[in-house]
Scaffold this motif. Structure first.
Motif, PDB file in Angstrom:
ATOM      1  N   ASP A 149       0.295  12.141  10.254  1.00  0.00           N
ATOM      2  CA  ASP A 149      -0.854  12.859  10.816  1.00  0.00           C
ATOM      3  C   ASP A 149      -2.059  11.935  11.013  1.00  0.00           C
ATOM      4  OD1 ASP A 149       0.606  15.204  10.831  1.00  0.00           O
ATOM      5  OD2 ASP A 149      -0.352  16.025   9.023  1.00  0.00           O
ATOM      6  N   GLN A 150      -2.102  10.831  10.284  1.00  0.00           N
ATOM      7  CA  GLN A 150      -3.207   9.876  10.371  1.00  0.00           C
ATOM      8  C   GLN A 150      -2.875   8.688  11.278  1.00  0.00           C
ATOM      9  OE1 GLN A 150      -6.257  10.501   9.042  1.00  0.00           O
ATOM     10  NE2 GLN A 150      -5.297  12.466   8.609  1.00  0.00           N
ATOM     11  N   GLY A 151      -1.763   8.782  11.992  1.00  0.00           N
ATOM     12  CA  GLY A 151      -1.403   7.713  12.918  1.00  0.00           C
ATOM     13  C   GLY A 151      -0.572   6.601  12.313  1.00  0.00           C
ATOM     14  N   HIS A 152       0.046   6.865  11.176  1.00  0.00           N
ATOM     15  CA  HIS A 152       0.912   5.884  10.518  1.00  0.00           C
ATOM     16  C   HIS A 152       2.303   6.487  10.343  1.00  0.00           C
ATOM     17  CE1 HIS A 152      -2.399   3.135   9.524  1.00  0.00           C
ATOM     18  NE2 HIS A 152      -3.111   4.241   9.458  1.00  0.00           N
ATOM     19  N   PRO A 153       3.088   6.530  11.429  1.00  0.00           N
ATOM     20  CA  PRO A 153       4.422   7.121  11.344  1.00  0.00           C
ATOM     21  C   PRO A 153       5.380   6.180  10.610  1.00  0.00           C
ATOM     22  CG  PRO A 153       4.064   6.225  13.528  1.00  0.00           C
ATOM     23  CD  PRO A 153       2.778   6.044  12.769  1.00  0.00           C
ATOM     24  N   VAL A 154       5.666   6.510   9.390  1.00  0.00           N
ATOM     25  CA  VAL A 154       6.550   5.688   8.562  1.00  0.00           C
ATOM     26  C   VAL A 154       7.739   6.525   8.130  1.00  0.00           C
ATOM     27  CG1 VAL A 154       4.661   4.238   7.725  1.00  0.00           C
ATOM     28  CG2 VAL A 154       5.298   6.261   6.430  1.00  0.00           C
ATOM     29  N   LYS A 155       8.760   5.871   7.654  1.00  0.00           N
ATOM     30  CA  LYS A 155       9.945   6.552   7.150  1.00  0.00           C
ATOM     31  C   LYS A 155      10.149   6.120   5.699  1.00  0.00           C
ATOM     32  CE  LYS A 155      13.413   9.232   7.931  1.00  0.00           C
ATOM     33  NZ  LYS A 155      13.119  10.631   7.741  1.00  0.00           N
ATOM     34  N   ALA A 156      10.247   7.076   4.802  1.00  0.00           N
ATOM     35  CA  ALA A 156      10.468   6.774   3.384  1.00  0.00           C
ATOM     36  C   ALA A 156      11.820   6.097   3.214  1.00  0.00           C
ATOM     37  CB  ALA A 156      10.397   8.045   2.547  1.00  0.00           C
ATOM     38  N   GLU A 157      11.823   5.033   2.421  1.00  0.00           N
ATOM     39  CA  GLU A 157      13.051   4.298   2.112  1.00  0.00           C
ATOM     40  C   GLU A 157      13.271   4.329   0.604  1.00  0.00           C
ATOM     41  OE1 GLU A 157      13.288   0.300   3.794  1.00  0.00           O
ATOM     42  OE2 GLU A 157      11.541   0.793   5.010  1.00  0.00           O
ATOM     43  N   TYR A 158      14.524   4.406   0.199  1.00  0.00           N
ATOM     44  CA  TYR A 158      14.863   4.377  -1.220  1.00  0.00           C
ATOM     45  C   TYR A 158      15.238   2.956  -1.608  1.00  0.00           C
ATOM     46  CZ  TYR A 158      17.072   5.507  -5.657  1.00  0.00           C
ATOM     47  OH  TYR A 158      17.395   5.562  -6.984  1.00  0.00           O
ATOM     48  N   SER A 159      14.724   2.505  -2.748  1.00  0.00           N
ATOM     49  CA  SER A 159      15.056   1.160  -3.225  1.00  0.00           C
ATOM     50  C   SER A 159      15.375   1.190  -4.714  1.00  0.00           C
ATOM     51  CB  SER A 159      13.896   0.198  -2.984  1.00  0.00           C
ATOM     52  OG  SER A 159      14.204  -1.068  -3.532  1.00  0.00           O
ATOM     53  N   ALA A 160      16.494   0.586  -5.056  1.00  0.00           N
ATOM     54  CA  ALA A 160      16.875   0.423  -6.456  1.00  0.00           C
ATOM     55  C   ALA A 160      16.528  -0.987  -6.942  1.00  0.00           C
ATOM     56  CB  ALA A 160      18.367   0.696  -6.631  1.00  0.00           C
ATOM     57  N   ASP A 161      15.701  -1.715  -6.165  1.00  0.00           N
ATOM     58  CA  ASP A 161      15.339  -3.090  -6.506  1.00  0.00           C
ATOM     59  C   ASP A 161      14.241  -3.189  -7.556  1.00  0.00           C
ATOM     60  OD1 ASP A 161      17.206  -4.003  -4.701  1.00  0.00           O
ATOM     61  OD2 ASP A 161      15.744  -4.272  -3.085  1.00  0.00           O
ATOM     62  N   PHE A 162      13.722  -2.071  -8.017  1.00  0.00           N
ATOM     63  CA  PHE A 162      12.704  -2.030  -9.064  1.00  0.00           C
ATOM     64  C   PHE A 162      13.381  -1.715 -10.392  1.00  0.00           C
ATOM     65  CE2 PHE A 162      10.568  -0.903  -5.139  1.00  0.00           C
ATOM     66  CZ  PHE A 162       9.374  -1.612  -5.210  1.00  0.00           C
ATOM     67  N   PRO A 163      12.724  -2.011 -11.527  1.00  0.00           N
ATOM     68  CA  PRO A 163      13.309  -1.606 -12.819  1.00  0.00           C
ATOM     69  C   PRO A 163      13.605  -0.111 -12.860  1.00  0.00           C
ATOM     70  CG  PRO A 163      11.487  -3.113 -13.184  1.00  0.00           C
ATOM     71  CD  PRO A 163      11.491  -2.795 -11.705  1.00  0.00           C
ATOM     72  N   GLN A 164      12.735   0.691 -12.236  1.00  0.00           N
ATOM     73  CA  GLN A 164      13.003   2.111 -12.032  1.00  0.00           C
ATOM     74  C   GLN A 164      13.051   2.325 -10.521  1.00  0.00           C
ATOM     75  OE1 GLN A 164       9.887   4.315 -13.961  1.00  0.00           O
ATOM     76  NE2 GLN A 164      11.042   4.425 -15.866  1.00  0.00           N
ATOM     77  N   PRO A 165      14.133   2.852  -9.978  1.00  0.00           N
ATOM     78  CA  PRO A 165      14.233   3.053  -8.529  1.00  0.00           C
ATOM     79  C   PRO A 165      13.048   3.859  -7.985  1.00  0.00           C
ATOM     80  CG  PRO A 165      16.335   3.481  -9.570  1.00  0.00           C
ATOM     81  CD  PRO A 165      15.327   3.324 -10.676  1.00  0.00           C
ATOM     82  N   ARG A 166      12.677   3.559  -6.744  1.00  0.00           N
ATOM     83  CA  ARG A 166      11.524   4.222  -6.127  1.00  0.00           C
ATOM     84  C   ARG A 166      11.772   4.505  -4.660  1.00  0.00           C
ATOM     85  NH1 ARG A 166       6.855   0.171  -8.309  1.00  0.00           N
ATOM     86  NH2 ARG A 166       7.391   0.387 -10.499  1.00  0.00           N
ATOM     87  N   TRP A 167      11.012   5.461  -4.168  1.00  0.00           N
ATOM     88  CA  TRP A 167      10.887   5.722  -2.741  1.00  0.00           C
ATOM     89  C   TRP A 167       9.678   4.949  -2.258  1.00  0.00           C
ATOM     90  CZ3 TRP A 167      14.308   8.220   0.294  1.00  0.00           C
ATOM     91  CH2 TRP A 167      15.338   8.896  -0.370  1.00  0.00           C
ATOM     92  N   ILE A 168       9.785   4.350  -1.078  1.00  0.00           N
ATOM     93  CA  ILE A 168       8.738   3.480  -0.565  1.00  0.00           C
ATOM     94  C   ILE A 168       8.335   3.930   0.830  1.00  0.00           C
ATOM     95  CG2 ILE A 168       8.181   1.106   0.105  1.00  0.00           C
ATOM     96  CD1 ILE A 168      10.606   0.327  -1.768  1.00  0.00           C
ATOM     97  N   LEU A 169       7.034   4.012   1.047  1.00  0.00           N
ATOM     98  CA  LEU A 169       6.470   4.188   2.379  1.00  0.00           C
ATOM     99  C   LEU A 169       5.681   2.924   2.655  1.00  0.00           C
ATOM    100  CD1 LEU A 169       6.859   7.187   1.381  1.00  0.00           C
ATOM    101  CD2 LEU A 169       5.071   7.736   2.985  1.00  0.00           C
ATOM    102  N   SER A 170       5.847   2.366   3.820  1.00  0.00           N
ATOM    103  CA  SER A 170       5.152   1.129   4.138  1.00  0.00           C
ATOM    104  C   SER A 170       4.861   1.064   5.633  1.00  0.00           C
ATOM    105  CB  SER A 170       6.005  -0.075   3.727  1.00  0.00           C
ATOM    106  OG  SER A 170       5.312  -1.285   3.934  1.00  0.00           O
ATOM    107  N   ASP A 171       3.633   0.677   5.945  1.00  0.00           N
ATOM    108  CA  ASP A 171       3.231   0.446   7.334  1.00  0.00           C
ATOM    109  C   ASP A 171       2.583  -0.924   7.403  1.00  0.00           C
ATOM    110  OD1 ASP A 171       2.629   0.611  10.001  1.00  0.00           O
ATOM    111  OD2 ASP A 171       0.966   2.006   9.746  1.00  0.00           O
ATOM    112  N   PRO A 172       3.269  -1.899   8.037  1.00  0.00           N
ATOM    113  CA  PRO A 172       4.573  -1.836   8.679  1.00  0.00           C
ATOM    114  C   PRO A 172       5.699  -1.658   7.658  1.00  0.00           C
ATOM    115  CG  PRO A 172       3.588  -4.024   8.964  1.00  0.00           C
ATOM    116  CD  PRO A 172       2.636  -3.199   8.180  1.00  0.00           C
ATOM    117  N   ALA A 173       6.929  -1.620   8.157  1.00  0.00           N
ATOM    118  CA  ALA A 173       8.096  -1.352   7.316  1.00  0.00           C
ATOM    119  C   ALA A 173       8.141  -2.275   6.094  1.00  0.00           C
ATOM    120  CB  ALA A 173       9.371  -1.512   8.139  1.00  0.00           C
TER     121      ALA A 173
END
Length: 140
Positions: A75-99
């Motif tokens: 809605d703020q002009g940052h169309p991102v797609k959530a990605e799942y990563s198990a590369d952290f000590p605790q897995p996380r969902w990541i949003l990033s602009d840019p990817a």
């Protein structure tokens, strides 16, 4: 031409909207201006934010929270797609602009949000804007 206040407000608004979507005790101690060079080679500055909330239950599952923030950012002009990563000590969902891991975007902009079990963080580097770092740092 963007002003220092414009670029600061862009990342602060995303932070505030993200924080409001994931209520809790966010640590906002780390925010400052840092040096950069503009695309035309002038001295400039980026506004940086890092904030996190730890060891606090999330309002929903990490995936649901990531999807909710994804919509807010779009809605703020940052169309991102959530990605799942198990590369952290605790897995996380990541949003990033840019990817995620793609570097920074136009004029140095980089905005990221990660969320996992009882954890969330927000980090941002604003677009580089012409200005005197010492003067901008003094304002903070």
């Amino acid at each position: 031409m963007r002003t220092p206040e414009d670029v600061k407000q862009e990342v602060e608004l995303l932070y505030e909207l993200t924080r409001d979507a994931v209520p809790g005790d966010w640590d906002y101690a780390d925010h400052t201006w840092t040096y950069c060079a503009t695309s035309d080679g002038r001295d400039g500055a980026h506004f940086n934010i890092f904030s996190q909330r730890r060891e606090q239950p999330l309002p929903n599952s990490p995936e649901s929270v990531a999807n909710m923030v994804e919509s807010i950012w779009a809605d703020q002009g940052h169309p991102v797609k959530a990605e799942y990563s198990a590369d952290f000590p605790q897995p996380r969902w990541i949003l990033s602009d840019p990817a995620w891991l793609a570097g920074s975007g136009p004029e140095g902009l980089l905005v990221q949000f990660t969320v996992g079990d009882d954890y969330a963080d927000f980090s941002a580097t604003s677009r580089c804007v012409a200005g005197d770092l010492a003067e901008l740092s003094f304002v903070e």
